[in-house]
Write a protein that holds these residues in place. Structure first.
Motif, short mmCIF file in Angstrom:
data_model
loop_
_atom_site.label_atom_id
_atom_site.label_comp_id
_atom_site.label_asym_id
_atom_site.label_seq_id
_atom_site.Cartn_x
_atom_site.Cartn_y
_atom_site.Cartn_z
N UNK A 1 0.81 -1.21 0.00
CA UNK A 1 0.00 0.00 0.00
C UNK A 1 0.85 1.26 0.00
N UNK A 2 1.97 1.27 0.74
CA UNK A 2 2.78 2.47 0.85
C UNK A 2 3.35 2.92 -0.49
N UNK A 3 3.63 1.97 -1.40
CA UNK A 3 4.14 2.33 -2.73
C UNK A 3 3.08 3.07 -3.53
N UNK A 4 1.83 2.58 -3.43
CA UNK A 4 0.74 3.26 -4.13
C UNK A 4 0.51 4.66 -3.57
N UNK A 5 0.64 4.80 -2.26
CA UNK A 5 0.45 6.10 -1.63
C UNK A 5 1.51 7.09 -2.09
N UNK A 6 2.76 6.63 -2.18
CA UNK A 6 3.85 7.51 -2.64
C UNK A 6 3.60 7.95 -4.08
N UNK A 7 3.17 7.00 -4.93
CA UNK A 7 2.89 7.33 -6.33
C UNK A 7 1.75 8.35 -6.43
N UNK A 8 0.71 8.17 -5.60
CA UNK A 8 -0.43 9.09 -5.61
C UNK A 8 -0.01 10.49 -5.15
N UNK A 9 0.86 10.54 -4.15
CA UNK A 9 1.35 11.84 -3.66
C UNK A 9 2.16 12.54 -4.75
N UNK A 10 3.04 11.81 -5.42
CA UNK A 10 3.84 12.38 -6.51
C UNK A 10 2.93 12.88 -7.62
N UNK A 11 1.93 12.06 -7.95
CA UNK A 11 0.99 12.42 -9.00
C UNK A 11 0.20 13.68 -8.62
#
Length: 611
Positions: free
Chosen positions: A7-17
């Protein structure tokens, strides 16, 4: 479990996006035609001026979008160019020549985005329009100052050592010539004096004459210092006048390029850059009458009212050491300029005034103006104008802070303070070429650039979708995200400016991103042909393509670094956008597409891939 992200990888990608889209968003709002009013010659704007300009526009029925006061300038926005030009005519007639009334383009970014420091990308002249100046630094003038300094130092040392000489004068190539009494005196000068001068070499020597020359390394350093210091002065002066988007960079051995994006008023832009003034502090020679024969170490200078004074040629201090200046009222209700020196300047002033208490010190204002004559290259010849603006007796030891009084009026004091605060030109500088990039050319450049970028994206998306189906659609989505991230990062970087070559760099990085996805997809298809399971084929495809993608991007990145270091101007712009695009393409092509594929296929029983 393979093909699964925590989940944390998806959260980081969403924050970057999220932040990528947020900081790319201001570029959708465009720019407003505007006018920027800035004080000149000591005139300082305040909020009352804003009200006056607002009333002036209303009286003349010129409708503005907004009027704002910020950092000592007034910015008026308009809905179209016609109103902007009409307003400039009205404001210029009202305020006269004491203010800079410059046509400008201002970002129309909403306040809520500006409060988050989200601003549109800075555009170069080829995409925004404006004024381009090529300015030449008079290096010979800087070297002449060095020659005069060496002459004064050598004269002082000869006097201290009590070595008599017949003549001490300047020679060719910024050297010196010393004519002594005999050979014994010549040898003593070589042994006791010149051994301490590491920058001066003996060019020629005869029975009683020494010809001295500054070594090549010292001349090179003097040239470099003159260019760099003048660039700093230009940058400080333009920044203080509110033109924060200006681009200033060196070109060649003696030239500086100044670009003012969004500015269309050449006359006002010249006025901003043409003031070349500094101060010199010298001791008054009270022992010599003006009508008497002058010794070699003295010369005559004049005050503003025409009074002649004899001053020593030796310069105690120049404006190079002034780091700050302000204006105030003295105890006699007269204007004064308060000066702060850097550490070296404070040390020089302290030591000098300690040894010369009771003597008179003159403050000389120096300015370079056009003579109306031209040299063989067709460039205007600058003439040096100087005058004594203040004479004061040294009553105590001075330090890093002191004041200059005797200035005629408030406007003059503020103008002097502004010039000193922005720094002193080490050498005279003049405009040798100017170009205006108009709106027609800008619109053509933007349309061609956007068209090239759009067609590049469309063709890449069509190819990927037709060739790789769902995987191609995911790659196309990553391509669009990559474009948004590039724009967002370019908008965030304070020194990044987008130009036509920069757009070419963006198109190139989109191609690189497509290549990465082609490698990944072909690897997956190859694993499927070798009999791997679908989940394993996806995993191995990304894993094995990773090293090839890294190698290709690293080699491209090395080339980009070389281009940035060795290139200038538009080449640097191309290098910056390409470097940013390489980083974002690796993120979107490898991690971004993998996250979407993991969401679609990860942890599921799949019988067929859409690839």
């Amino acid at each position: 479990m393979i093909n699964h992200y925590p989940l944390w990888k998806y959260l980081i990608l969403l924050i970057i996006l999220f932040f990528g889209f947020l900081y790319a968003l201001p570029n959708l709002y465009g720019e407003d035609s505007s006018i920027q009013i800035t004080g000149l010659h000591g005139n300082i704007l305040n909020k009352n001026t804003l009200v006056q300009i607002e009333n002036l526009l209303q009286k003349n029925h010129v409708k503005s979008k907004s009027i704002a006061w910020k950092n000592g300038s007034v910015l008026v926005r308009f809905s179209n160019t016609s109103l902007q030009l009409q307003a400039r005519e009205v404001i210029t007639k009202a305020v006269g020549k004491n203010y800079i009334v410059a046509l400008n383009l201002s970002p129309a970014t909403p306040h809520w985005l500006s409060s988050l420091l989200a601003e549109p990308m800075k555009l170069g002249l080829d995409l925004r329009g404006g004024i381009h100046f090529l300015m030449e630094v008079d290096i010979d003038s800087s070297l002449s100052k060095l020659q005069q300094e060496n002459l004064e130092n050598l004269r002082s040392d000869l006097d201290d050592k009590k070595i008599p000489y017949i003549e001490l004068s300047k020679s060719d190539l910024f050297g010196l010539k010393v004519r002594l009494l005999d050979q014994k005196s010549r040898d003593k000068v070589r042994r006791d004096v010149l051994s301490h001068y590491h920058d001066i070499v003996i060019h020629n020597s005869s029975y009683n004459v020494l010809t001295l020359k500054v070594n090549d390394e010292r001349i090179r350093l003097a040239r470099e210092y003159a260019i760099e210091q003048n660039i700093n002065v230009l940058r400080n002066r333009i920044t203080q006048l509110g033109l924060t988007d200006a681009i200033i960079q060196r070109q060649g051995n003696a030239f500086v390029v100044v670009e003012l994006p969004g500015i269309q008023d050449t006359a006002r832009a010249k006025e901003i850059l043409s003031s070349m003034a500094t101060l010199e502090f010298r001791l008054v020679n009270i022992h010599i009458n003006v009508d008497s024969p002058l010794p070699q170490d003295s010369e005559v200078k004049y005050t503003r009212d025409g009074q002649a004074l004899v001053v020593y040629k030796h310069v105690i201090l120049t404006g190079d050491h002034i780091i700050h200046s302000t204006t105030s009222i003295d105890e006699y209700n007269q204007m004064q300029v308060n000066i702060s020196l850097d550490r070296e300047g404070g040390h020089i002033m302290s030591n000098f005034t300690k040894d010369h208490i009771g003597q008179a010190m003159a403050t000389i204002f120096i300015e370079y103006k056009g003579s109306g004559k031209q040299d063989i290259r067709g460039h205007e010849i600058l003439e040096k104008h100087d005058e004594i603006i203040n004479v004061a007796y040294i009553q105590s030891q001075l330090g890093s802070s002191f004041r200059i009084s005797g200035i005629n009026n408030q406007k003059e004091a503020r103008q002097l303070s502004l010039l000193l605060r922005s720094g002193a030109f080490v050498a005279p500088i003049q405009i040798v070429e100017e170009r205006i990039i108009g709106p027609t050319m800008v619109e053509q450049n933007i349309s061609q650039g956007l068209e090239a970028c759009l067609w590049g994206v469309v063709v890449s998306i069509l190819f990927m979708v037709l060739r790789y189906k769902l995987f191609g659609l995911v790659a196309a989505l990553a391509l669009l995200v990559n474009l948004v991230l590039i724009i967002g990062i370019m908008s965030l970087l304070p020194g990044a400016t987008l130009t036509m070559p920069g757009i070419a760099g963006i198109v190139l990085t989109l191609v690189v991103a497509v290549d990465s996805n082609v490698l990944i997809n072909e690897r997956i298809k190859e694993e499927l042909r070798n009999g791997c399971s679908i989940q394993m084929a996806i995993h191995q495809g990304y894993k094995r393509a990773f090293s090839s993608i890294i190698d290709a991007n690293i080699t491209t990145f090395i080339k980009v670094i070389v281009l940035y270091i060795l290139g200038s101007g538009s080449i640097k712009g191309f290098a910056i956008t390409t470097a940013i695009g390489i980083a974002t393409s690796m993120l979107t092509a490898i991690i971004g597409t993998r996250s979407i594929i993991n969401l679609i296929y990860g942890g599921k029983r799949v019988t067929k891939l859409s690839i």
